[in-house]
Design an enzyme around this catalytic site. Structure first.
Site, PDB file in Angstrom:
ATOM      1  N   ARG A 121      25.533   3.053  -3.938  1.00 53.81           N
ATOM      2  CA  ARG A 121      25.694   2.284  -2.688  1.00 53.81           C
ATOM      3  C   ARG A 121      25.047   2.968  -1.479  1.00 53.81           C
ATOM      4  NH1 ARG A 121      31.139   1.637  -4.473  1.00 53.81           N
ATOM      5  NH2 ARG A 121      31.320  -0.329  -5.619  1.00 53.81           N
ATOM      6  N   LYS A 143      12.820  -1.378   6.462  1.00 53.79           N
ATOM      7  CA  LYS A 143      12.671  -2.435   5.449  1.00 53.79           C
ATOM      8  C   LYS A 143      12.312  -1.773   4.124  1.00 53.79           C
ATOM      9  CE  LYS A 143      11.260  -6.457   8.152  1.00 53.79           C
ATOM     10  NZ  LYS A 143      10.172  -7.436   8.412  1.00 53.79           N
ATOM     11  N   GLU A 185      -3.248  -2.844  10.994  1.00 52.84           N
ATOM     12  CA  GLU A 185      -1.883  -2.821  11.567  1.00 52.84           C
ATOM     13  C   GLU A 185      -1.890  -2.125  12.931  1.00 52.84           C
ATOM     14  OE1 GLU A 185       0.617  -4.436  10.249  1.00 52.84           O
ATOM     15  OE2 GLU A 185       0.220  -4.578   8.103  1.00 52.84           O
ATOM     16  N   LYS A 227       6.669   0.552  17.329  1.00 44.97           N
ATOM     17  CA  LYS A 227       7.508   0.031  16.229  1.00 44.97           C
ATOM     18  C   LYS A 227       8.976   0.372  16.497  1.00 44.97           C
ATOM     19  CE  LYS A 227       8.298  -1.317  11.769  1.00 44.97           C
ATOM     20  NZ  LYS A 227       7.776  -1.559  10.453  1.00 44.97           N
ATOM     21  N   GLU A 237      15.737  -8.205  12.200  1.00 44.08           N
ATOM     22  CA  GLU A 237      14.842  -9.357  12.377  1.00 44.08           C
ATOM     23  C   GLU A 237      15.572 -10.683  12.567  1.00 44.08           C
ATOM     24  OE1 GLU A 237      11.089  -8.989  10.252  1.00 44.08           O
ATOM     25  OE2 GLU A 237      10.975 -11.156  10.118  1.00 44.08           O
ATOM     26  N   ARG A 241      11.891  -9.010  16.336  1.00 42.72           N
ATOM     27  CA  ARG A 241      11.151  -8.156  15.397  1.00 42.72           C
ATOM     28  C   ARG A 241      10.035  -8.928  14.707  1.00 42.72           C
ATOM     29  NH1 ARG A 241      13.384  -3.562  11.136  1.00 42.72           N
ATOM     30  NH2 ARG A 241      11.410  -3.271  10.047  1.00 42.72           N
ATOM     31  N   ASN A 245       5.069  -9.599  12.677  1.00 44.87           N
ATOM     32  CA  ASN A 245       4.445 -10.386  11.617  1.00 44.87           C
ATOM     33  C   ASN A 245       3.150 -11.059  12.058  1.00 44.87           C
ATOM     34  OD1 ASN A 245       6.558  -9.739   9.891  1.00 44.87           O
ATOM     35  ND2 ASN A 245       7.785 -11.490  10.564  1.00 44.87           N
ATOM     36  N   HIS A 248       0.369 -11.885   9.670  1.00 43.52           N
ATOM     37  CA  HIS A 248       0.909 -11.766   8.313  1.00 43.52           C
ATOM     38  C   HIS A 248       1.176 -13.107   7.636  1.00 43.52           C
ATOM     39  CE1 HIS A 248       1.223  -7.641   9.569  1.00 43.52           C
ATOM     40  NE2 HIS A 248       1.748  -7.257   8.422  1.00 43.52           N
ATOM     41  N   HIS A 252      -0.401 -13.097   4.219  1.00 44.37           N
ATOM     42  CA  HIS A 252       0.357 -13.186   2.966  1.00 44.37           C
ATOM     43  C   HIS A 252      -0.145 -14.334   2.101  1.00 44.37           C
ATOM     44  CE1 HIS A 252       4.159 -10.731   4.220  1.00 44.37           C
ATOM     45  NE2 HIS A 252       3.167  -9.972   3.804  1.00 44.37           N
ATOM     46  N   HIS A 265      -3.615  -5.239   1.668  1.00 47.38           N
ATOM     47  CA  HIS A 265      -2.730  -5.891   2.629  1.00 47.38           C
ATOM     48  C   HIS A 265      -3.364  -5.930   4.033  1.00 47.38           C
ATOM     49  CE1 HIS A 265       0.990  -7.023   4.584  1.00 47.38           C
ATOM     50  NE2 HIS A 265       0.925  -5.945   5.341  1.00 47.38           N
TER      51      HIS A 265
HETATM   52  P1  NAD Z   1      -0.122   2.055  -1.262  1.00 47.17           P
HETATM   53  O1  NAD Z   1       1.189   2.695  -1.174  1.00 47.17           O
HETATM   54  O2  NAD Z   1      -0.450   1.293  -2.497  1.00 47.17           O
HETATM   55  O3  NAD Z   1      -1.247   3.155  -1.003  1.00 47.17           O
HETATM   56  C1  NAD Z   1      -2.600   2.773  -1.052  1.00 47.17           C
HETATM   57  C2  NAD Z   1      -3.389   3.644  -2.049  1.00 47.17           C
HETATM   58  O4  NAD Z   1      -3.629   4.900  -1.449  1.00 47.17           O
HETATM   59  C3  NAD Z   1      -2.631   3.918  -3.338  1.00 47.17           C
HETATM   60  O5  NAD Z   1      -3.554   3.902  -4.390  1.00 47.17           O
HETATM   61  C4  NAD Z   1      -2.087   5.328  -3.125  1.00 47.17           C
HETATM   62  O6  NAD Z   1      -1.886   5.997  -4.347  1.00 47.17           O
HETATM   63  C5  NAD Z   1      -3.190   5.945  -2.317  1.00 47.17           C
HETATM   64  N1  NAD Z   1      -2.801   7.041  -1.440  1.00 47.17           N
HETATM   65  C6  NAD Z   1      -1.706   7.124  -0.660  1.00 47.17           C
HETATM   66  N2  NAD Z   1      -1.768   8.196   0.127  1.00 47.17           N
HETATM   67  C7  NAD Z   1      -2.921   8.826  -0.153  1.00 47.17           C
HETATM   68  C8  NAD Z   1      -3.552   9.988   0.352  1.00 47.17           C
HETATM   69  N3  NAD Z   1      -3.032  10.680   1.368  1.00 47.17           N
HETATM   70  N4  NAD Z   1      -4.736  10.366  -0.200  1.00 47.17           N
HETATM   71  C9  NAD Z   1      -5.289   9.622  -1.190  1.00 47.17           C
HETATM   72  N5  NAD Z   1      -4.760   8.505  -1.690  1.00 47.17           N
HETATM   73  C10 NAD Z   1      -3.584   8.099  -1.171  1.00 47.17           C
HETATM   74  O7  NAD Z   1      -0.361   1.016  -0.063  1.00 47.17           O
HETATM   75  P2  NAD Z   1      -0.006   1.033   1.479  1.00 47.17           P
HETATM   76  O8  NAD Z   1      -1.088   0.279   2.126  1.00 47.17           O
HETATM   77  O9  NAD Z   1       0.348   2.364   1.990  1.00 47.17           O
HETATM   78  O10 NAD Z   1       1.336   0.165   1.532  1.00 47.17           O
HETATM   79  C11 NAD Z   1       1.349  -1.164   1.104  1.00 47.17           C
HETATM   80  C12 NAD Z   1       2.774  -1.516   0.766  1.00 47.17           C
HETATM   81  O11 NAD Z   1       3.581  -1.340   1.925  1.00 47.17           O
HETATM   82  C13 NAD Z   1       2.974  -2.955   0.324  1.00 47.17           C
HETATM   83  O12 NAD Z   1       3.804  -2.982  -0.798  1.00 47.17           O
HETATM   84  C14 NAD Z   1       3.662  -3.612   1.501  1.00 47.17           C
HETATM   85  O13 NAD Z   1       4.520  -4.657   1.117  1.00 47.17           O
HETATM   86  C15 NAD Z   1       4.436  -2.457   2.066  1.00 47.17           C
HETATM   87  N6  NAD Z   1       4.750  -2.586   3.487  1.00 47.17           N
HETATM   88  C16 NAD Z   1       6.040  -2.375   3.857  1.00 47.17           C
HETATM   89  C17 NAD Z   1       6.375  -2.440   5.188  1.00 47.17           C
HETATM   90  C18 NAD Z   1       7.787  -2.134   5.596  1.00 47.17           C
HETATM   91  O14 NAD Z   1       8.118  -2.335   6.771  1.00 47.17           O
HETATM   92  N7  NAD Z   1       8.607  -1.640   4.698  1.00 47.17           N
HETATM   93  C19 NAD Z   1       5.410  -2.716   6.174  1.00 47.17           C
HETATM   94  C20 NAD Z   1       4.102  -2.924   5.755  1.00 47.17           C
HETATM   95  C21 NAD Z   1       3.779  -2.856   4.405  1.00 47.17           C
HETATM   96  N1  GLY Z   2       6.280  -4.606   8.941  1.00 40.84           N
HETATM   97  C1  GLY Z   2       7.087  -5.517   9.654  1.00 40.84           C
HETATM   98  C2  GLY Z   2       8.432  -4.997   9.994  1.00 40.84           C
HETATM   99  O1  GLY Z   2       8.752  -3.859   9.735  1.00 40.84           O
HETATM  100  O2  GLY Z   2       9.213  -5.712  10.523  1.00 40.84           O
END
Ligand code: NAD
Ligand code: GLY
Length: 363
Positions: A121, A143, A185, A227, A237, A241, A245, A248, A252, A265
């Protein structure tokens, strides 16, 4: 060292930003009220680069570390992978005081955060983001989620980390394509919140692309401050918040219809920002001159600004209705009304969306 506080009452936490910060992670964590068993979650790209180093600094600080290396990529954000991590946490003896540490991009952060939110939990969660996108966006704000076969981020929670440690040096190994995707972003924050920051980006984007440490540090700090401010106003949200988006809703739909992985993305969000700015102009909310500035900044870093060939606009609109942001069947968009200001607009009509998308379809 740059230090930002995310003020959320009992869920408040610090964001630390510095070069070489992972070397000090053990010291920081040992000063926090945490149990000694750590589940360090990373992926198959980041693990070989930084996993051992982070495990070593934690061991030296007196922690026992189990390293979980998940396959890199969006397809890893599943309940199956979460179940594997629960098993590891259990085997390693994590109790409710012991932290899950996410070392990687947004995929690792979202998955590890989901595990931290649900294992027993909820156990302490620490973010060590290593992509620009994760450093400016996904590691802050709480998130966490895994994907459902029928939708992205459908199974999740709001679960704030105890701290975020951003080591700017980790960006030196990130591919240029991923860096640019993260910059989408970054541009978003300028458009929705801070016109001076947007203007700074127009002047300094080459320094950022060249990974100049000062420029990257400034960009990450500014985005985290924005942020944090948005999340402090509306943690779960309920309204405001949703300005995060911007870009997005269209983004999306592009990701869904082209299959996850074709567009990163941030690349889909780049197209989304330009099209949603056009939509705002069509609706009389934004001046043409602002649309041009947004498009010019996006295209100056060779991010896409048009829809890919062969996409059906009707399918895109249908896809927008399945987005989490849709409530009571009303299409909602976060739209800029000037550079530096955005509003959440509910009930945008299909005909306004259709004509905007039709203008920007590559045929
Ligand atoms: P990712 O985590 O897939 O990383 C992108 C690529 O870079 C991967 O292949 C990873 O292995 C590689 N990588 C990471 N750090 C590295 C480094 N320092 N050196 C070399 N390679 C490296 O993608 P991302 O763009 O970081 O994140 C996308 C994800 O984030 C999606 O799933 C999306 O839904 C999520 N997201 C979440 C939020 C949130 O608020 N929680 C906001 C935006 C996106
Ligand atoms: N990435 C959008 C949010 O965190 O609300």
């Amino acid at each position: 060292m740059r230090n930002i506080n995310v003020a959320l009452g009992s869920r408040s936490y610090p964001i630390y930003i510095a070069n070489g910060l992972i070397n000090d992670l053990g010291t920081y964590l040992s000063e926090m009220p945490l149990g000694k068993e750590v589940l360090l979650v990373t992926d198959t790209n980041v693990g070989p680069l930084y996993g051992q180093k982070v495990a070593d600094v934690l061991l030296r600080a007196g922690f026992q570390v189990a390293v979980a290396q998940v396959p890199a990529g969006e397809s890893t954000k599943t309940l199956d992978q979460a179940a594997r991590l629960y098993d590891m946490a259990f085997d390693h003896g994590l109790d409710r005081t012991c932290p899950v540490v996410a070392l990687g991009g947004g995929v690792v952060g979202d998955l590890a955060g989901f595990v931290a939110a649900t294992y027993m939990r909820g156990v302490p969660f620490v973010q060590v983001p290593t992509t620009l996108l994760a450093q400016v966006d996904s590691s802050v704000g709480g998130k966490v989620a895994v994907n459902h076969p029928r939708g992205k981020n459908i199974i999740g929670a709001f679960y704030q980390p105890r701290a975020v440690f951003i080591d700017v040096d980790t960006l030196t190994t990130l591919s240029l394509r991923e860096l640019k995707a993260g910059l989408a972003e970054v541009i978003k924050y300028g458009v929705i919140w801070d016109k001076e920051f947007f203007a700074w980006l127009e002047e300094n984007i080459t320094r950022v692309l060249n990974r100049e440490a000062d420029a990257l540090g400034y960009v990450i700090e500014t985005c985290c401050i924005i942020k944090a401010a948005v999340v402090e106003q509306d943690e779960t949200e309920q309204g405001r918040r949703a300005i995060l988006n911007y870009g997005h809703t269209v983004g999306h739909a592009i990701e869904t219809l082209t299959g996850y992985g074709t567009y990163l993305h941030g690349e889909a969000v780049a197209v989304g920002m330009v099209l949603e700015a056009q939509l705002a102009r069509k609706m009389g909310l934004l001046e043409e001159e602002m649309v041009i500035r947004i498009q010019n900044l996006v295209s100056s870093i060779q991010l896409p600004v048009s829809l890919p060939t062969g996409l059906s606009i009707n399918d895109m609109i249908k896809s927008m209705y399945t987005d989490k942001k849709v409530t009571q069947s009303k299409l909602t968009f976060a739209l800029p009304t000037s550079i530096g200001v955005a509003e959440v607009i509910r009930g945008v009509t299909e005909s306004e969306i259709f004509s905007t998308l039709a203008e920007r379809l590559i045929v």
